[in-house]
Design a protein around this motif. Structure first.
Motif, PDB file in Angstrom:
ATOM      1  N   LEU A  29       0.826  -1.206   0.000  1.00 53.84           N
ATOM      2  CA  LEU A  29       0.000   0.000   0.000  1.00 53.84           C
ATOM      3  C   LEU A  29       0.865   1.262   0.000  1.00 53.84           C
ATOM      4  O   LEU A  29       0.501   2.270  -0.619  1.00 53.84           O
ATOM      5  CB  LEU A  29      -0.920  -0.005   1.223  1.00 53.84           C
ATOM      6  N   ARG A  73       8.984   4.367   2.480  1.00 52.80           N
ATOM      7  CA  ARG A  73       8.260   4.872   1.314  1.00 52.80           C
ATOM      8  C   ARG A  73       9.133   5.860   0.528  1.00 52.80           C
ATOM      9  O   ARG A  73       9.185   5.801  -0.706  1.00 52.80           O
ATOM     10  CB  ARG A  73       6.962   5.558   1.756  1.00 52.80           C
ATOM     11  N   GLN A  95      -6.656   0.786   7.924  1.00 55.39           N
ATOM     12  CA  GLN A  95      -7.149  -0.220   6.975  1.00 55.39           C
ATOM     13  C   GLN A  95      -6.673  -1.621   7.349  1.00 55.39           C
ATOM     14  O   GLN A  95      -7.389  -2.602   7.132  1.00 55.39           O
ATOM     15  CB  GLN A  95      -6.685   0.136   5.569  1.00 55.39           C
ATOM     16  N   ASP A 143      -3.938   6.210   7.489  1.00 54.29           N
ATOM     17  CA  ASP A 143      -5.007   5.507   6.780  1.00 54.29           C
ATOM     18  C   ASP A 143      -4.655   4.037   6.576  1.00 54.29           C
ATOM     19  O   ASP A 143      -5.504   3.153   6.704  1.00 54.29           O
ATOM     20  CB  ASP A 143      -5.282   6.150   5.423  1.00 54.29           C
ATOM     21  N   ILE A 144      -3.397   3.762   6.245  1.00 58.79           N
ATOM     22  CA  ILE A 144      -2.950   2.377   6.066  1.00 58.79           C
ATOM     23  C   ILE A 144      -3.052   1.616   7.380  1.00 58.79           C
ATOM     24  O   ILE A 144      -3.504   0.470   7.423  1.00 58.79           O
ATOM     25  CB  ILE A 144      -1.515   2.343   5.513  1.00 58.79           C
ATOM     26  N   GLU A 195       1.990   1.439  -3.765  1.00 61.61           N
ATOM     27  CA  GLU A 195       0.997   1.494  -4.828  1.00 61.61           C
ATOM     28  C   GLU A 195      -0.144   2.466  -4.589  1.00 61.61           C
ATOM     29  O   GLU A 195      -0.976   2.667  -5.478  1.00 61.61           O
ATOM     30  CB  GLU A 195       0.418   0.086  -5.043  1.00 61.61           C
ATOM     31  N   SER A 196      -0.223   3.065  -3.410  1.00 62.98           N
ATOM     32  CA  SER A 196      -1.329   3.977  -3.121  1.00 62.98           C
ATOM     33  C   SER A 196      -0.803   5.291  -2.578  1.00 62.98           C
ATOM     34  O   SER A 196       0.379   5.422  -2.241  1.00 62.98           O
ATOM     35  CB  SER A 196      -2.291   3.354  -2.092  1.00 62.98           C
ATOM     36  N   GLU A 197      -1.696   6.269  -2.508  1.00 68.98           N
ATOM     37  CA  GLU A 197      -1.374   7.564  -1.919  1.00 68.98           C
ATOM     38  C   GLU A 197      -1.976   7.695  -0.520  1.00 68.98           C
ATOM     39  O   GLU A 197      -2.068   8.789   0.026  1.00 68.98           O
ATOM     40  CB  GLU A 197      -1.896   8.694  -2.818  1.00 68.98           C
ATOM     41  N   LEU A 198      -2.391   6.573   0.065  1.00 71.38           N
ATOM     42  CA  LEU A 198      -2.947   6.604   1.417  1.00 71.38           C
ATOM     43  C   LEU A 198      -1.908   7.114   2.404  1.00 71.38           C
ATOM     44  O   LEU A 198      -0.708   6.829   2.269  1.00 71.38           O
ATOM     45  CB  LEU A 198      -3.390   5.204   1.837  1.00 71.38           C
TER      46      LEU A 198
END
Length: 297
Positions: A252, A291, A266, A262-263, A255-258
């Motif tokens: 995540l 990251r 989740q 938020d991660i 591959e995401s902008e969370l």
């Protein structure tokens, strides 16, 4: 001898699109449904007998299920193409979007299943298989058998023994019946058991499973499971599970902008600090630093 099942059932927002087809057989009942659920539709099902549900289209993006009352937010998972629900296990379902579906329900008398399985696998293994839930997405040959059975349920053309043999094939193909010849030596988990654990963890979207949940998934007692798991992987169940959750966090992060917060939410961590501590323990650095490094590379 024909058999009539009983089940406590409540649905809301689900409508039947065609007449329900059903047929009572020796110790089993087959029921074929063609229906549609609206966004927000829900259902509750509880049966004193084991049952099998086989969907003829992919419902995983539209229907979620849980065995915990009020668990649609924290404990739900996508509905798979085929599900075996042991006797007395409740099931709640919820629709995330409007979807038309068709499925075959098989209601099975426990004694009929034992009579079928015990001569081949033994009474103990048969009883253990009946207690283990099964959820699979790749139905393969099972769906072919189910399609033939729908024909015999809807408009019988052959003796009941043909339909009963189709049910027997579905049971043998779906239930988690141990293959003793394929078990690994020295008290280790089989690859099939590890695959079931990976599938169960994946269905929880990274949220934490208890050791009891993991043991139940592979049909072992909690204490025995913890012992053989360590022999199989070199890690405790919770160490292994944490590693898999951190793997998902890394995915995540890339591959995401969370946000990291938020991660954390989740994946079921209590807060960002909790995820950061666990991430550092496994990876050796913080999620933010990891990251940044990936984006530089």
């Amino acid at each position: 001898m024909s058999y009539l099942h009983s089940m406590t059932c409540f649905t809301e927002g689900i409508k039947v699109l065609a007449p329900v087809k059903w047929r009572s057989l020796d110790g089993m009942v087959g029921v074929f449904w063609d229906a549609e659920g609206q966004a927000g539709a829900r259902g509750y099902y509880l049966s004193p007998d084991p049952r099998i549900v086989i969907f003829f289209n992919d419902v995983s993006p539209f229907i979620r299920m849980t065995n915990h009352e009020g668990g649609m937010t924290g404990y739900s998972r996508p509905m798979t193409r085929a599900v075996y629900v042991p006797a007395g296990v409740p099931l709640w379902t919820g629709f995330t979007a409007t979807h038309r579906f068709s499925h075959l329900d098989l209601h099975l008398h426990r004694d009929r299943l034992l009579r079928f399985l015990s001569p081949s696998v033994g009474a103990s293994a048969a009883l253990a298989a009946l207690r283990r839930p099964v959820e699979i997405q790749d139905t393969a040959a099972i769906e072919t058998l189910a399609g033939l059975l729908v024909g015999e349920v809807s408009a019988p053309t052959k003796h009941a023994v043909f339909a009963e043999s189709l049910v027997a094939g579905i049971v043998a193909g779906l239930l988690d019946i141990p293959d003793h010849g394929a078990e690994q030596p020295n008290g280790r988990l089989t690859q099939a058991q590890m695959n079931r654990l990976m599938s169960r963890l994946g269905s929880c979207n990274g949220n934490r499973l208890s050791v009891a949940d993991m043991a139940q998934t592979v049909g072992l007692s909690e204490s025995w499971f913890a012992n053989v798991f360590k022999q199989t992987t070199g890690k405790t169940p919770l160490q292994w599970q944490l590693g898999k959750r951190i793997d998902l966090a890394q995915k995540l992060l890339v591959e995401s902008e969370l946000t990291i917060a938020d991660i954390a939410a989740q994946l079921g961590f209590s807060d960002q600090a909790h995820l950061t501590k666990a991430f550092r323990q496994v990876v050796g650095g913080t999620p933010a630093a990891w990251r940044r490094m990936q984006r530089i590379v």
